[in-house]
Design an enzyme around this catalytic site. Structure first.
Site, PDB file in Angstrom:
ATOM      1  N   GLU A  15     -38.811 -23.703   2.810  1.00  0.00           N
ATOM      2  CA  GLU A  15     -38.574 -25.040   2.252  1.00  0.00           C
ATOM      3  C   GLU A  15     -37.580 -24.994   1.082  1.00  0.00           C
ATOM      4  O   GLU A  15     -37.546 -25.882   0.249  1.00  0.00           O
ATOM      5  CB  GLU A  15     -39.906 -25.651   1.800  1.00  0.00           C
ATOM      6  CG  GLU A  15     -40.845 -25.930   2.949  1.00  0.00           C
ATOM      7  CD  GLU A  15     -42.295 -25.957   2.527  1.00  0.00           C
ATOM      8  OE1 GLU A  15     -42.888 -24.871   2.304  1.00  0.00           O
ATOM      9  OE2 GLU A  15     -42.842 -27.052   2.388  1.00  0.00           O
ATOM     10  N   SER A 147     -44.357 -27.868   5.494  1.00  0.00           N
ATOM     11  CA  SER A 147     -43.298 -28.619   6.173  1.00  0.00           C
ATOM     12  C   SER A 147     -43.356 -28.532   7.695  1.00  0.00           C
ATOM     13  O   SER A 147     -42.347 -28.666   8.367  1.00  0.00           O
ATOM     14  CB  SER A 147     -41.913 -28.158   5.713  1.00  0.00           C
ATOM     15  OG  SER A 147     -41.696 -28.560   4.386  1.00  0.00           O
ATOM     16  N   TYR A 211     -38.023 -34.706   7.600  1.00  0.00           N
ATOM     17  CA  TYR A 211     -36.818 -34.630   6.758  1.00  0.00           C
ATOM     18  C   TYR A 211     -35.548 -35.230   7.338  1.00  0.00           C
ATOM     19  O   TYR A 211     -34.594 -35.459   6.616  1.00  0.00           O
ATOM     20  CB  TYR A 211     -36.547 -33.168   6.375  1.00  0.00           C
ATOM     21  CG  TYR A 211     -37.694 -32.565   5.618  1.00  0.00           C
ATOM     22  CD1 TYR A 211     -38.059 -33.046   4.365  1.00  0.00           C
ATOM     23  CD2 TYR A 211     -38.452 -31.532   6.170  1.00  0.00           C
ATOM     24  CE1 TYR A 211     -39.128 -32.517   3.680  1.00  0.00           C
ATOM     25  CE2 TYR A 211     -39.524 -30.994   5.486  1.00  0.00           C
ATOM     26  CZ  TYR A 211     -39.857 -31.484   4.239  1.00  0.00           C
ATOM     27  OH  TYR A 211     -40.918 -30.961   3.565  1.00  0.00           O
ATOM     28  N   ARG A 251     -50.998 -33.936  -2.759  1.00  0.00           N
ATOM     29  CA  ARG A 251     -50.946 -34.848  -1.607  1.00  0.00           C
ATOM     30  C   ARG A 251     -51.793 -34.256  -0.483  1.00  0.00           C
ATOM     31  O   ARG A 251     -51.582 -33.111  -0.086  1.00  0.00           O
ATOM     32  CB  ARG A 251     -49.494 -35.010  -1.127  1.00  0.00           C
ATOM     33  CG  ARG A 251     -49.296 -36.243  -0.237  1.00  0.00           C
ATOM     34  CD  ARG A 251     -48.003 -36.157   0.547  1.00  0.00           C
ATOM     35  NE  ARG A 251     -48.118 -35.158   1.572  1.00  0.00           N
ATOM     36  CZ  ARG A 251     -47.226 -34.177   1.774  1.00  0.00           C
ATOM     37  NH1 ARG A 251     -46.155 -34.066   1.041  1.00  0.00           N
ATOM     38  NH2 ARG A 251     -47.419 -33.300   2.738  1.00  0.00           N
ATOM     39  N   ASP A 253     -53.148 -34.339   3.415  1.00  0.00           N
ATOM     40  CA  ASP A 253     -52.693 -34.778   4.734  1.00  0.00           C
ATOM     41  C   ASP A 253     -53.885 -34.954   5.671  1.00  0.00           C
ATOM     42  O   ASP A 253     -54.673 -34.026   5.851  1.00  0.00           O
ATOM     43  CB  ASP A 253     -51.744 -33.735   5.344  1.00  0.00           C
ATOM     44  CG  ASP A 253     -50.488 -33.528   4.502  1.00  0.00           C
ATOM     45  OD1 ASP A 253     -50.271 -34.317   3.554  1.00  0.00           O
ATOM     46  OD2 ASP A 253     -49.723 -32.594   4.812  1.00  0.00           O
ATOM     47  N   GLU A 265     -55.029 -30.575   5.157  1.00  0.00           N
ATOM     48  CA  GLU A 265     -54.670 -29.664   4.054  1.00  0.00           C
ATOM     49  C   GLU A 265     -54.434 -30.478   2.789  1.00  0.00           C
ATOM     50  O   GLU A 265     -54.240 -31.688   2.835  1.00  0.00           O
ATOM     51  CB  GLU A 265     -53.391 -28.893   4.386  1.00  0.00           C
ATOM     52  CG  GLU A 265     -52.208 -29.821   4.644  1.00  0.00           C
ATOM     53  CD  GLU A 265     -50.858 -29.172   4.397  1.00  0.00           C
ATOM     54  OE1 GLU A 265     -50.814 -28.048   3.865  1.00  0.00           O
ATOM     55  OE2 GLU A 265     -49.844 -29.817   4.705  1.00  0.00           O
ATOM     56  N   ASN A 267     -51.790 -30.381  -0.507  1.00  0.00           N
ATOM     57  CA  ASN A 267     -50.536 -29.776  -0.979  1.00  0.00           C
ATOM     58  C   ASN A 267     -50.453 -29.859  -2.496  1.00  0.00           C
ATOM     59  O   ASN A 267     -50.500 -30.950  -3.065  1.00  0.00           O
ATOM     60  CB  ASN A 267     -49.341 -30.537  -0.386  1.00  0.00           C
ATOM     61  CG  ASN A 267     -49.327 -30.457   1.127  1.00  0.00           C
ATOM     62  OD1 ASN A 267     -48.988 -29.427   1.701  1.00  0.00           O
ATOM     63  ND2 ASN A 267     -49.738 -31.532   1.793  1.00  0.00           N
ATOM     64  N   GLY A 271     -43.547 -32.764  -1.930  1.00  0.00           N
ATOM     65  CA  GLY A 271     -42.130 -33.130  -2.068  1.00  0.00           C
ATOM     66  C   GLY A 271     -41.939 -34.111  -3.209  1.00  0.00           C
ATOM     67  O   GLY A 271     -42.725 -35.047  -3.382  1.00  0.00           O
TER      68      GLY A 271
END
Ligand SMILES: Nc1ncnc2c1ncn2[C@@H]1O[C@H](COP(=O)(O)OP(=O)(O)O)[C@@H](O)[C@H]1O
Ligand SMILES: [Mg+2]
Length: 304
Positions: A15, A147, A211, A251, A253, A265, A267, A271
């Site tokens: 990433e 990602s 992305y 964050r 998910d 998960e 994070n 981002g």
């Protein structure tokens, strides 16, 4: 006096480009707002930069291996300078999907059923095991990437081919496939910031869907959930954040299927470009990109 911020971005993970972009965008906001900024790579440069630039705060703009898994955090702990986001242990645990899933399960947080695979079975044995424990399709994924790198949805017919692509890892996760909606939640300290839904046009929320503008993933905010369910997903996220001992912004998910939230998960270095999901959720709540960054700097700390 003007505050001096050292931004660490780039690095060795898959990433890298996203992190460089985060670093540049955060730097631009800070410079616009009268901060003095220096950007460095997470290598020996850090030590010299800390000595010569004398930052007040370090902004960790890294993602993935070395930047999100406790390694860089443990180096920063030795510098005695507050740094943003989670500390050593929580970063390491959150980045490790095997460890974090164990914590979710122990605490009655629903996560897709799974088992670990060590590349030690014949096709016949593996298919038998999957049929017994999970059923097809399944998702295969590395323990510690981000990602959607090397995440694949597999049918019986292509599982061995896909697994071969992950052979460089010592072990991987094989997980039940959860259809349904893709919802992510941002937590900011002890505050439930909000949720966003992603509607990828692709087969799932893979690297391109995340992305590439051309992939045309739709972002839906506010998320169409009942008040009860919205509260529920926000509460699960805050609990996960606290259970793992995270700091700053995280964050989580999720997949939402048949009225159940499955936590995939959490994070710890989500981002942070202007167009990333956490800044988008913050903006919806009236918190500008700069306000979010400034809050993260205020929240920065050591020893956690
Ligand atoms: N068990 C699953 N069922 C359905 N889709 C999944 C599952 N696991 C992962 N995915 C898809 O892959 C994406 C990336 O998976 P995730 O576990 O969040 O790893 P990463 O760290 O790469 O983001 C998810 O956002 C989702 O679209
Ligand atoms: Mg994810």
């Amino acid at each position: 006096m003007k505050k001096r911020i050292l931004i660490i971005s780039g690095g060795i993970s898959k990433e890298r480009e996203i992190s460089l972009d985060t670093g540049r965008q955060v730097a631009k906001e800070l410079i616009k707002n009268n901060y003095i900024v220096k950007i460095v790579e997470p290598n020996l440069e850090i030590h010299t930069a800390i000595k010569s630039f004398k930052p007040n705060i370090i902004f960790n703009a890294l993602h993935g291996q070395f930047g999100e898994d406790g390694y860089i955090q443990s180096i920063l702990e030795t510098k005695n300078i507050p740094y943003t986001h989670s500390g050593v242990i929580s970063s390491a645990v959150a980045m490790d999907k095997e460890l974090s899933k164990k914590i979710f399960i122990q605490n009655n947080i629903l996560t897709p059923k799974y088992f670990l695979y060590y590349f030690n079975k014949s096709k016949f044995e593996l298919i038998k095991l999957i049929n017994k424990k999970l059923k097809f399709p399944v998702v295969i994924k590395p323990i510690n990437e981000g990602s959607s790198v090397n995440v694949f949805i597999c049918k019986k017919s292509n599982i061995m081919k896909k697994i071969k692509l992950l052979e460089d890892y010592k072990k991987i996760i094989i997980e039940e496939f959860i259809p349904g909606r893709e919802i992510q939640v941002a937590i900011m300290g002890d505050k439930k910031l909000g949720a966003i839904e992603l509607k990828p046009k692709r087969k799932f929320y893979d690297y391109e869907a995340k992305y590439k503008k051309s992939a045309k993933t739709k972002h839906l905010i506010p998320v169409d959930l009942s008040k009860y369910n919205l509260n529920k997903i926000l509460n699960i996220s805050l609990r996960a954040h606290k259970l793992i001992g995270c700091r700053g912004v995280t964050r989580s998910d999720f997949k939402f299927y048949k009225n159940k939230f499955y936590l995939l998960e959490i994070n710890t270095q989500p981002g942070m470009t202007k167009l990333s999901l956490v800044p988008e959720i913050a903006a919806y709540k009236g918190i500008s990109f700069f306000n979010l960054i400034e809050w993260m700097l205020k929240d920065a700390s050591i020893k956690r």
